[in-house]
Scaffold this active site. Structure first.
Site, mmCIF file in Angstrom:
data_model
loop_
_atom_site.group_PDB
_atom_site.id
_atom_site.type_symbol
_atom_site.label_atom_id
_atom_site.label_comp_id
_atom_site.label_asym_id
_atom_site.label_seq_id
_atom_site.Cartn_x
_atom_site.Cartn_y
_atom_site.Cartn_z
ATOM 1 N N THR A 186 3.829 2.143 5.954
ATOM 2 C CA THR A 186 2.448 1.654 5.868
ATOM 3 C C THR A 186 1.578 2.465 6.802
ATOM 4 O O THR A 186 1.994 2.748 7.946
ATOM 5 C CB THR A 186 2.323 0.161 6.232
ATOM 6 O OG1 THR A 186 0.927 -0.139 6.437
ATOM 7 C CG2 THR A 186 3.067 -0.224 7.495
ATOM 8 N N ARG A 221 1.337 -4.865 -5.300
ATOM 9 C CA ARG A 221 1.386 -6.061 -4.458
ATOM 10 C C ARG A 221 1.733 -7.188 -5.422
ATOM 11 O O ARG A 221 0.971 -7.461 -6.340
ATOM 12 C CB ARG A 221 0.033 -6.310 -3.791
ATOM 13 C CG ARG A 221 -0.430 -5.178 -2.881
ATOM 14 C CD ARG A 221 -1.573 -5.602 -2.006
ATOM 15 N NE ARG A 221 -2.216 -4.469 -1.348
ATOM 16 C CZ ARG A 221 -1.747 -3.851 -0.247
ATOM 17 N NH1 ARG A 221 -0.625 -4.254 0.288
ATOM 18 N NH2 ARG A 221 -2.402 -2.848 0.292
ATOM 19 N N ASP A 237 4.707 -4.919 6.182
ATOM 20 C CA ASP A 237 5.158 -6.219 6.696
ATOM 21 C C ASP A 237 5.263 -7.290 5.598
ATOM 22 O O ASP A 237 6.208 -8.070 5.573
ATOM 23 C CB ASP A 237 4.271 -6.689 7.849
ATOM 24 C CG ASP A 237 2.792 -6.726 7.497
ATOM 25 O OD1 ASP A 237 2.412 -6.167 6.441
ATOM 26 O OD2 ASP A 237 2.018 -7.318 8.267
ATOM 27 N N GLY A 271 0.833 -1.208 0.000
ATOM 28 C CA GLY A 271 0.000 0.000 0.000
ATOM 29 C C GLY A 271 0.859 1.247 0.000
ATOM 30 O O GLY A 271 1.786 1.366 0.793
ATOM 31 N N ASP A 281 1.982 -1.211 11.663
ATOM 32 C CA ASP A 281 1.927 -2.558 12.252
ATOM 33 C C ASP A 281 3.193 -3.369 11.986
ATOM 34 O O ASP A 281 3.141 -4.572 11.767
ATOM 35 C CB ASP A 281 0.708 -3.318 11.696
ATOM 36 C CG ASP A 281 0.798 -3.526 10.193
ATOM 37 O OD1 ASP A 281 1.659 -2.901 9.544
ATOM 38 O OD2 ASP A 281 0.003 -4.315 9.659
ATOM 39 N N ASP A 288 -0.823 1.407 8.302
ATOM 40 C CA ASP A 288 -1.313 0.519 9.361
ATOM 41 C C ASP A 288 -0.481 0.619 10.644
ATOM 42 O O ASP A 288 -0.938 0.238 11.713
ATOM 43 C CB ASP A 288 -1.309 -0.943 8.882
ATOM 44 C CG ASP A 288 -2.139 -1.137 7.627
ATOM 45 O OD1 ASP A 288 -2.993 -0.272 7.344
ATOM 46 O OD2 ASP A 288 -1.944 -2.143 6.921
ATOM 47 N N ARG A 300 -5.879 -2.816 8.294
ATOM 48 C CA ARG A 300 -5.831 -4.282 8.108
ATOM 49 C C ARG A 300 -6.141 -4.975 9.429
ATOM 50 O O ARG A 300 -7.205 -4.764 9.961
ATOM 51 C CB ARG A 300 -4.473 -4.717 7.541
ATOM 52 C CG ARG A 300 -4.551 -6.024 6.760
ATOM 53 C CD ARG A 300 -3.208 -6.370 6.180
ATOM 54 N NE ARG A 300 -2.874 -5.567 5.014
ATOM 55 C CZ ARG A 300 -3.316 -5.810 3.784
ATOM 56 N NH1 ARG A 300 -4.094 -6.828 3.542
ATOM 57 N NH2 ARG A 300 -2.974 -5.055 2.777
HETATM 58 O O1 F6P Z 1 -1.819 -1.947 4.217
HETATM 59 C C1 F6P Z 1 -2.376 -0.732 3.876
HETATM 60 C C2 F6P Z 1 -3.842 -0.878 3.560
HETATM 61 O O2 F6P Z 1 -4.335 0.395 3.211
HETATM 62 C C3 F6P Z 1 -4.695 -1.521 4.665
HETATM 63 O O3 F6P Z 1 -5.022 -0.610 5.686
HETATM 64 C C4 F6P Z 1 -5.877 -2.002 3.882
HETATM 65 O O4 F6P Z 1 -6.530 -3.067 4.530
HETATM 66 C C5 F6P Z 1 -5.243 -2.450 2.590
HETATM 67 O O5 F6P Z 1 -4.011 -1.750 2.469
HETATM 68 C C6 F6P Z 1 -6.051 -2.195 1.356
HETATM 69 O O6 F6P Z 1 -5.366 -2.766 0.305
HETATM 70 P P1 F6P Z 1 -5.645 -2.444 -1.221
HETATM 71 O O7 F6P Z 1 -5.157 -1.055 -1.505
HETATM 72 O O8 F6P Z 1 -4.863 -3.484 -1.950
HETATM 73 O O9 F6P Z 1 -7.119 -2.536 -1.421
#
Ligand code: F6P
Length: 326
Positions: free
Chosen positions: A126, A72, A103, A11, A130, A128, A172
């Protein structure tokens, strides 16, 4: 001239562009040729690796997201593709890599390092917050400010209508964004996985507050719990308050990077480049107790994260129903 590359993975966060700017400028200052890897690990596999110059980073410090894009990558989870990625770096003569990611990205880097010995430094990035070993991840402050602005605005309408607003934050599996937002926005309720609470425990307490004049409610809920709908229904059924749900979603990933994130980006990148020049091979630059320090990738990537216990204690004191002020 030694060559150094940077990539963004997972992200995106506000703060990645300021980091890219510092990367190019500090690399040149240290007599290194900077390279961008576009599209994260996907770009490493597909050889989207391009020399970077001052003009690439002109004017980007004010922008959220990342100019070199992120991704990703499921392919990077496979050893065969990691091998190709290493070959691409070698083909360009790049011996040093900086990885901005969360992570999942660091778990990928841990494997990549074990297999290829590629010299790298990770920068925790991130919203998050985390990642084990660091109190702060790039982008968190901007995300918290986006959430703060949204809640401040919701408060205007919530107070005008005698309603309950349920606000769902990202994170997350981690409740950090929800916890800090709830503590700093004067919310009545905070539901996060690290502090399990049953709504039933709040009914009597909130009823008593309504009887004493509480006109509206703001509840912050972490996306991990998937309970926004249930909470809105609870407000309507048990408390007789019309409820609305606001899912902040990806707005939390955008926005003009705050001063704090620009400064953190500057410092994280400076430390990362210094570490690579000093011969550190597989570290992550962490920010703990107001100091920067390096930790090894296996410690950071392979240890589960826990929210700071002191912060959780504050949240329990504020939001635990037993202490709910009637
Ligand atoms: O890890 C960052 C994040 O924004 C999380 O808070 C969320 O759950 C996820 O990525 C969303 O992922 P994507 O952008 O792939 O929908």
């Amino acid at each position: 001239m030694d060559k150094i590359a940077i990539l963004c993975s997972g992200g995106d966060v506000s703060g990645m562009n300021p980091a890219l700017k510092r990367f190019v400028e500090y690399a040149y200052a240290k007599n290194l040729q900077p390279y961008f890897v576009y599209d994260g690990f996907e770009g490493l596999i597909d050889d989207r690796i391009v020399a970077a110059s001052y003009s690439d980073v002109a004017g980007i410090i004010t922008r959220g997201g990342t100019k070199i894009r992120s991704a990703r990558s499921s392919r990077f989870q496979e050893e065969s593709y990691r091998k190709i990625a290493a070959q691409n770096l070698a083909h360009h003569g790049i011996s040093k890599l900086i990885v901005l990611g969360g992570d999942g990205s660091f778990r990928g880097m841990e494997k990549f390092y074990r297999e290829t010995n590629i010299t790298f430094c990770g920068i925790p990035s991130t919203i998050d917050n985390d990642i084990h070993g660091t109190d702060y991840c790039l982008g968190v402050d901007t995300a918290l400010n986006v959430i703060k602005n949204a809640i401040d605005q919701l408060r205007d309408t919530a107070s005008s209508f005698r309603r309950a607003f349920v606000v769902e934050t990202m994170g997350r599996n981690c409740g950090y964004l929800a916890l800090v937002s709830a503590l700093t926005s004067g919310s009545e309720l905070c539901l996060i996985p690290e502090m399990p609470m049953s709504l039933d425990n709040y009914t009597e307490c909130f009823q008593s507050q309504i009887a004493k004049g509480r006109d509206y409610f703001i509840a912050i809920i972490s996306e991990a719990l998937q309970s926004s709908e249930e909470t809105a229904k609870w407000f309507e059924k048990e408390l007789g308050f019309e409820a609305r749900i606001t899912i902040l979603g990806h707005t939390q990933r955008g926005g003009n990077p705050t001063v704090y994130d620009r400064l953190m980006a500057y410092q994280f990148v400076t430390h990362a480049i210094n570490a690579l020049l000093e011969g550190k091979t597989d570290s992550v630059i962490c920010y703990t107790k107001s100091h920067f320090e390096f930790k090894t990738i296996d410690e950071v990537a392979l240890t589960p994260h826990r929210i700071d216990e002191a912060l959780l204690t504050l949240a329990r004191e504020q939001f635990a129903p037993l202490r709910c002020q009637m």
